[in-house]
Design a protein around this motif. Structure first.
Motif, mmCIF file in Angstrom:
data_model
loop_
_atom_site.group_PDB
_atom_site.id
_atom_site.type_symbol
_atom_site.label_atom_id
_atom_site.label_comp_id
_atom_site.label_asym_id
_atom_site.label_seq_id
_atom_site.Cartn_x
_atom_site.Cartn_y
_atom_site.Cartn_z
ATOM 1 N N LEU A 73 0.818 -1.208 0.000
ATOM 2 C CA LEU A 73 0.000 0.000 0.000
ATOM 3 C C LEU A 73 0.857 1.266 0.000
ATOM 4 O O LEU A 73 0.454 2.291 -0.555
ATOM 5 N N THR A 74 2.044 1.189 0.606
ATOM 6 C CA THR A 74 2.923 2.356 0.611
ATOM 7 C C THR A 74 3.266 2.793 -0.799
ATOM 8 O O THR A 74 3.159 3.976 -1.151
ATOM 9 N N ALA A 75 3.664 1.841 -1.639
ATOM 10 C CA ALA A 75 4.038 2.170 -3.024
ATOM 11 C C ALA A 75 2.820 2.608 -3.832
ATOM 12 O O ALA A 75 2.894 3.567 -4.626
ATOM 13 N N MET A 76 1.696 1.948 -3.650
ATOM 14 C CA MET A 76 0.499 2.283 -4.422
ATOM 15 C C MET A 76 -0.028 3.679 -4.069
ATOM 16 O O MET A 76 -0.410 4.457 -4.946
ATOM 17 N N CYS A 77 -0.052 3.993 -2.798
ATOM 18 C CA CYS A 77 -0.529 5.315 -2.372
ATOM 19 C C CYS A 77 0.434 6.412 -2.815
ATOM 20 O O CYS A 77 0.002 7.533 -3.145
ATOM 21 N N LEU A 78 1.719 6.098 -2.834
ATOM 22 C CA LEU A 78 2.696 7.071 -3.299
ATOM 23 C C LEU A 78 2.498 7.358 -4.784
ATOM 24 O O LEU A 78 2.562 8.522 -5.216
ATOM 25 N N LEU A 79 2.230 6.336 -5.585
ATOM 26 C CA LEU A 79 1.978 6.533 -7.010
ATOM 27 C C LEU A 79 0.707 7.351 -7.233
ATOM 28 O O LEU A 79 0.686 8.266 -8.067
ATOM 29 N N LEU A 80 -0.351 7.037 -6.503
ATOM 30 C CA LEU A 80 -1.600 7.778 -6.640
ATOM 31 C C LEU A 80 -1.403 9.247 -6.281
ATOM 32 O O LEU A 80 -1.918 10.137 -6.966
#
Length: 283
Positions: free
Chosen positions: A118-125
């Motif tokens: 989730l850290t990487a996904m939220c950072l991309l968003l």
């Protein structure tokens, strides 16, 4: 007479064509309603598919090991052993919203694999939201490619410390996205002159501040970025309009921060804690 009328008609048509060409050269005005929207965001992403591929590629380059690995960050051991004490310390760090978001999203009990992904996904968003924000403000949605912002953003070592804490990495990405949404609402309210949209911008900024206090600096920096992009080489808005924009942004910030301080004081009183010296020195 017929020839003279024909010449006059031809001359007027040339003048009309010149008028049209001048209007086309003029920079298009920013629409007054619904400038930023979810539908507009999706269309912006769909119009730049290769930018999405490039952004995801660099995201994997920087965070693939974190996303699909099982490494522990420095805060994880304390989370596993004494979670209640760690969460309580967040209130002293003025991050009471972080604790509330954990409970709302069902992430109160720590899962290392879920937190890392989730850290990487939220950072991309968050990076995509900021790219959409700047693209809309610059009035160059067809030329301002998302990769121009997302690639340096996700690959920047500046974020290494904040997202290095796996326990809070996803929430920091959410906070960054909330600041971008707050600035979009700010622009929508400024152009449409709808006060309730400004209230939404204020509440969104307040939510971001409760997650991580550094979002105060991010908000101020974001306003400066939007101001430069919005008014750069722009002859449509005079000095008064620019000053009004600054005061509107400052007003939203002041109300959001004041609301945050009041809510934070209530949270600390409820948990019977005081502000940690780490935060006091930074403030």
């Amino acid at each position: 007479m017929a020839s003279i009328e024909a010449i006059g008609t031809k001359t007027s048509s040339i003048e009309d064509s010149n008028t049209v060409s001048v209007s086309e050269v003029k920079r298009p005005s920013i629409p007054l309603r619904d400038k930023y929207s979810l539908r507009g965001f999706m269309k912006y992403l769909q119009g730049n598919p290769w930018d999405m591929v490039l952004s995801v590629f660099f995201l994997f380059m920087g965070y693939e090991l974190k996303m699909f690995g099982n490494s522990y960050s420095i805060d994880t051991e304390a989370m596993m052993q004494v979670p209640e004490n760690l969460y309580r310390s967040w209130v002293g760090l003025e991050r009471f919203g972080l604790l509330a978001l954990k409970k709302v999203l069902g992430l109160y009990w720590y899962n290392n694999a879920v937190a890392s992904f989730l850290t990487a996904m939220c950072l991309l968003l968050a990076a995509l939201l900021w790219a959409y924000l700047l693209a809309g403000a610059s009035n160059l949605k067809g030329k301002f490619h998302p990769a121009f912002f997302t690639v340096p953003f996700v690959a920047s070592p500046i974020l290494a410390e904040m997202v290095g804490f796996t326990l809070t990495g996803a929430e920091i990405g959410i906070a960054l996205g909330l600041v971008a949404c707050s600035l979009m609402l700010l622009l929508n309210s400024w152009f449409s002159k709808k006060w309730w949209v400004a209230v939404l911008s204020c509440l969104t900024a307040f939510a971001a501040f409760t997650l991580y206090l550094a979002m105060v600096t991010v908000f101020i920096t974001g306003v400066a970025m939007v101001f430069l992009v919005l008014f750069w080489d722009d002859r449509e808005h005079d000095l008064l309009r620019r000053i009004v924009f600054i005061f509107v942004a400052a007003g939203i910030f002041v109300f959001a921060y004041a609301f945050y301080k009041v809510a934070n004081a209530a949270a600390m009183k409820m948990y019977h804690v005081t502000t940690n010296a780490y935060i006091s020195d930074q403030s």
